[in-house]
Design a protein around this motif. Sequence first.
Motif, PDB file in Angstrom:
ATOM      1  N   ALA A 173       0.816  -1.214   0.000  1.00 24.01           N
ATOM      2  CA  ALA A 173       0.000   0.000   0.000  1.00 24.01           C
ATOM      3  C   ALA A 173       0.849   1.263   0.000  1.00 24.01           C
ATOM      4  N   GLU A 174       2.037   1.193   0.599  1.00 28.91           N
ATOM      5  CA  GLU A 174       2.897   2.376   0.632  1.00 28.91           C
ATOM      6  C   GLU A 174       3.306   2.804  -0.775  1.00 28.91           C
ATOM      7  N   ASP A 175       3.706   1.825  -1.595  1.00 31.20           N
ATOM      8  CA  ASP A 175       4.064   2.149  -2.986  1.00 31.20           C
ATOM      9  C   ASP A 175       2.845   2.674  -3.741  1.00 31.20           C
ATOM     10  N   ALA A 176       1.682   2.086  -3.468  1.00 26.69           N
ATOM     11  CA  ALA A 176       0.460   2.507  -4.144  1.00 26.69           C
ATOM     12  C   ALA A 176       0.103   3.940  -3.786  1.00 26.69           C
ATOM     13  N   TRP A 177       0.241   4.280  -2.504  1.00 27.17           N
ATOM     14  CA  TRP A 177      -0.083   5.629  -2.066  1.00 27.17           C
ATOM     15  C   TRP A 177       0.900   6.646  -2.651  1.00 27.17           C
ATOM     16  N   GLU A 178       2.164   6.268  -2.733  1.00 32.46           N
ATOM     17  CA  GLU A 178       3.165   7.136  -3.351  1.00 32.46           C
ATOM     18  C   GLU A 178       2.857   7.337  -4.839  1.00 32.46           C
ATOM     19  N   TYR A 179       2.442   6.247  -5.500  1.00 35.28           N
ATOM     20  CA  TYR A 179       2.063   6.317  -6.914  1.00 35.28           C
ATOM     21  C   TYR A 179       0.891   7.271  -7.102  1.00 35.28           C
ATOM     22  N   TRP A 180      -0.107   7.162  -6.218  1.00 38.31           N
ATOM     23  CA  TRP A 180      -1.294   8.021  -6.290  1.00 38.31           C
ATOM     24  C   TRP A 180      -0.911   9.493  -6.095  1.00 38.31           C
ATOM     25  N   ASN A 181      -0.049   9.749  -5.119  1.00 39.49           N
ATOM     26  CA  ASN A 181       0.346  11.129  -4.829  1.00 39.49           C
ATOM     27  C   ASN A 181       1.279  11.719  -5.868  1.00 39.49           C
ATOM     28  N   SER A 182       1.837  10.871  -6.722  1.00 43.97           N
ATOM     29  CA  SER A 182       2.719  11.369  -7.783  1.00 43.97           C
ATOM     30  C   SER A 182       1.926  12.029  -8.906  1.00 43.97           C
ATOM     31  N   GLY A 183       0.602  11.915  -8.825  1.00 41.62           N
ATOM     32  CA  GLY A 183      -0.247  12.525  -9.847  1.00 41.62           C
ATOM     33  C   GLY A 183      -0.743  11.552 -10.887  1.00 41.62           C
ATOM     34  N   LYS A 184      -0.305  10.297 -10.789  1.00 42.88           N
ATOM     35  CA  LYS A 184      -0.768   9.269 -11.719  1.00 42.88           C
ATOM     36  C   LYS A 184      -2.050   8.657 -11.161  1.00 42.88           C
ATOM     37  N   LYS A 185      -3.156   8.882 -11.835  1.00 41.36           N
ATOM     38  CA  LYS A 185      -4.461   8.492 -11.312  1.00 41.36           C
ATOM     39  C   LYS A 185      -5.071   7.352 -12.136  1.00 41.36           C
ATOM     40  N   PRO A 186      -5.033   6.119 -11.625  1.00 46.20           N
ATOM     41  CA  PRO A 186      -5.677   5.004 -12.327  1.00 46.20           C
ATOM     42  C   PRO A 186      -7.187   5.228 -12.436  1.00 46.20           C
ATOM     43  N   ASP A 187      -7.809   4.563 -13.392  1.00 47.43           N
ATOM     44  CA  ASP A 187      -9.264   4.660 -13.560  1.00 47.43           C
ATOM     45  C   ASP A 187      -9.997   3.720 -12.604  1.00 47.43           C
ATOM     46  N   MET A 188      -9.275   2.765 -12.023  1.00 49.90           N
ATOM     47  CA  MET A 188      -9.857   1.839 -11.053  1.00 49.90           C
ATOM     48  C   MET A 188      -8.729   1.229 -10.217  1.00 49.90           C
ATOM     49  N   TRP A 189      -9.062   0.924  -8.938  1.00 51.38           N
ATOM     50  CA  TRP A 189      -8.138   0.215  -8.053  1.00 51.38           C
ATOM     51  C   TRP A 189      -8.694  -1.153  -7.699  1.00 51.38           C
ATOM     52  N   ILE A 190      -7.800  -2.154  -7.627  1.00 56.57           N
ATOM     53  CA  ILE A 190      -8.135  -3.470  -7.072  1.00 56.57           C
ATOM     54  C   ILE A 190      -7.204  -3.666  -5.881  1.00 56.57           C
ATOM     55  N   LEU A 191      -7.774  -3.664  -4.668  1.00 55.57           N
ATOM     56  CA  LEU A 191      -6.972  -3.668  -3.451  1.00 55.57           C
ATOM     57  C   LEU A 191      -7.147  -4.947  -2.649  1.00 55.57           C
ATOM     58  N   ASP A 192      -6.029  -5.587  -2.315  1.00 52.29           N
ATOM     59  CA  ASP A 192      -6.061  -6.674  -1.343  1.00 52.29           C
ATOM     60  C   ASP A 192      -6.108  -6.052   0.051  1.00 52.29           C
ATOM     61  N   ILE A 193      -6.775  -6.716   0.984  1.00 48.12           N
ATOM     62  CA  ILE A 193      -6.882  -6.193   2.344  1.00 48.12           C
ATOM     63  C   ILE A 193      -5.641  -6.514   3.166  1.00 48.12           C
ATOM     64  N   MET A 194      -5.226  -7.776   3.155  1.00 47.40           N
ATOM     65  CA  MET A 194      -4.104  -8.216   4.005  1.00 47.40           C
ATOM     66  C   MET A 194      -2.781  -7.920   3.314  1.00 47.40           C
ATOM     67  N   LEU A 195      -2.284  -6.704   3.535  1.00 46.80           N
ATOM     68  CA  LEU A 195      -1.026  -6.277   2.944  1.00 46.80           C
ATOM     69  C   LEU A 195       0.004  -6.020   4.045  1.00 46.80           C
ATOM     70  N   PRO A 196       1.277  -6.163   3.740  1.00 42.74           N
ATOM     71  CA  PRO A 196       2.304  -5.829   4.733  1.00 42.74           C
ATOM     72  C   PRO A 196       2.305  -4.324   4.979  1.00 42.74           C
ATOM     73  N   GLY A 197       2.521  -3.902   6.232  1.00 42.80           N
ATOM     74  CA  GLY A 197       2.502  -2.472   6.526  1.00 42.80           C
ATOM     75  C   GLY A 197       1.085  -1.943   6.512  1.00 42.80           C
ATOM     76  N   MET A 198       0.854  -0.845   5.786  1.00 38.94           N
ATOM     77  CA  MET A 198      -0.486  -0.293   5.650  1.00 38.94           C
ATOM     78  C   MET A 198      -1.402  -1.306   4.982  1.00 38.94           C
ATOM     79  N   ASP A 199      -2.585  -1.549   5.555  1.00 34.81           N
ATOM     80  CA  ASP A 199      -3.472  -2.538   4.943  1.00 34.81           C
ATOM     81  C   ASP A 199      -4.376  -1.894   3.884  1.00 34.81           C
ATOM     82  N   GLY A 200      -5.133  -2.741   3.190  1.00 31.20           N
ATOM     83  CA  GLY A 200      -5.970  -2.268   2.106  1.00 31.20           C
ATOM     84  C   GLY A 200      -7.098  -1.359   2.559  1.00 31.20           C
ATOM     85  N   TYR A 201      -7.611  -1.583   3.774  1.00 34.13           N
ATOM     86  CA  TYR A 201      -8.663  -0.711   4.297  1.00 34.13           C
ATOM     87  C   TYR A 201      -8.166   0.722   4.419  1.00 34.13           C
ATOM     88  N   GLU A 202      -6.967   0.878   4.985  1.00 31.99           N
ATOM     89  CA  GLU A 202      -6.414   2.213   5.194  1.00 31.99           C
ATOM     90  C   GLU A 202      -6.129   2.894   3.859  1.00 31.99           C
TER      91      GLU A 202
END
Length: 231
Positions: A35-64
């Motif tokens: 999720a950390e890489d995903a959040w960094e990707y999102w904040n970089s200005g690259k906006k996907p048209d859809m997300w598919i998120l697993d819940i049980m992730l290392p570190g920040m989970d999918g809910y957060e």
Amino acid sequence: MHANVAIVEDDRNIQNIVKAYLQKEGYDIIAMDNAEDAWEYWNSGKKPDMWILDIMLPGMDGYELCKKIRDTSDVPIIIISAKDEEIDKILGLELGGDDYLTKPFSPRELVARVKRLFKRVTVQRVPQGVKEERQLGDLIVKLDDRRIVWQGEEIEVTAKEFDMLSIFVQNQNRAFSREELLKKVWGEDYFGSDRAVDDLIKRLRKKLDGLPIETVWGYGYRMRSSSEDGS
């Protein structure tokens, strides 16, 4: 132009299978392990048209991650999880997920849900040729280009926030039940708790301070045509 789908899944086998199936359907895919890489990707200005998120992730989970994305965008989100308890489904959807799929799942089922969600979102967001605006006190809802003006200032809102406001401003003084609002804003196939309505109303009241949305206790909400806020 192909739609971009971001996958956040730490199981490389599942990640590769989902990626292959979606690419076969013509989607452009970005895959991440956490999720950390995903959040960094999102904040970089690259906006996907859809997300598919697993819940049980290392570190920040999918809910957060889901909550963080939803705080700033109404982009479609599908949650996948090994958990099958109803509370997990409700929690995921109330935090902003649009659909929920339990592991193990068929990749074809996921592809079908991706297509269905894209279709539903497109239907909701494309204006139906209406060229007009509605006003209620300090609120102006521009129905043609889906813009909101509050107290003379244009305010950025998500698609669901706009849909909720447009329902109220076109039906002033009418009380809507939470169930009605769920169907109108989230769609007929939404199966989460009606607390999602309360959460959206709360965000609107915070964003548009003084908005005359009145709580109809034990039932739902309405927007008063007077300047009084009965909430």
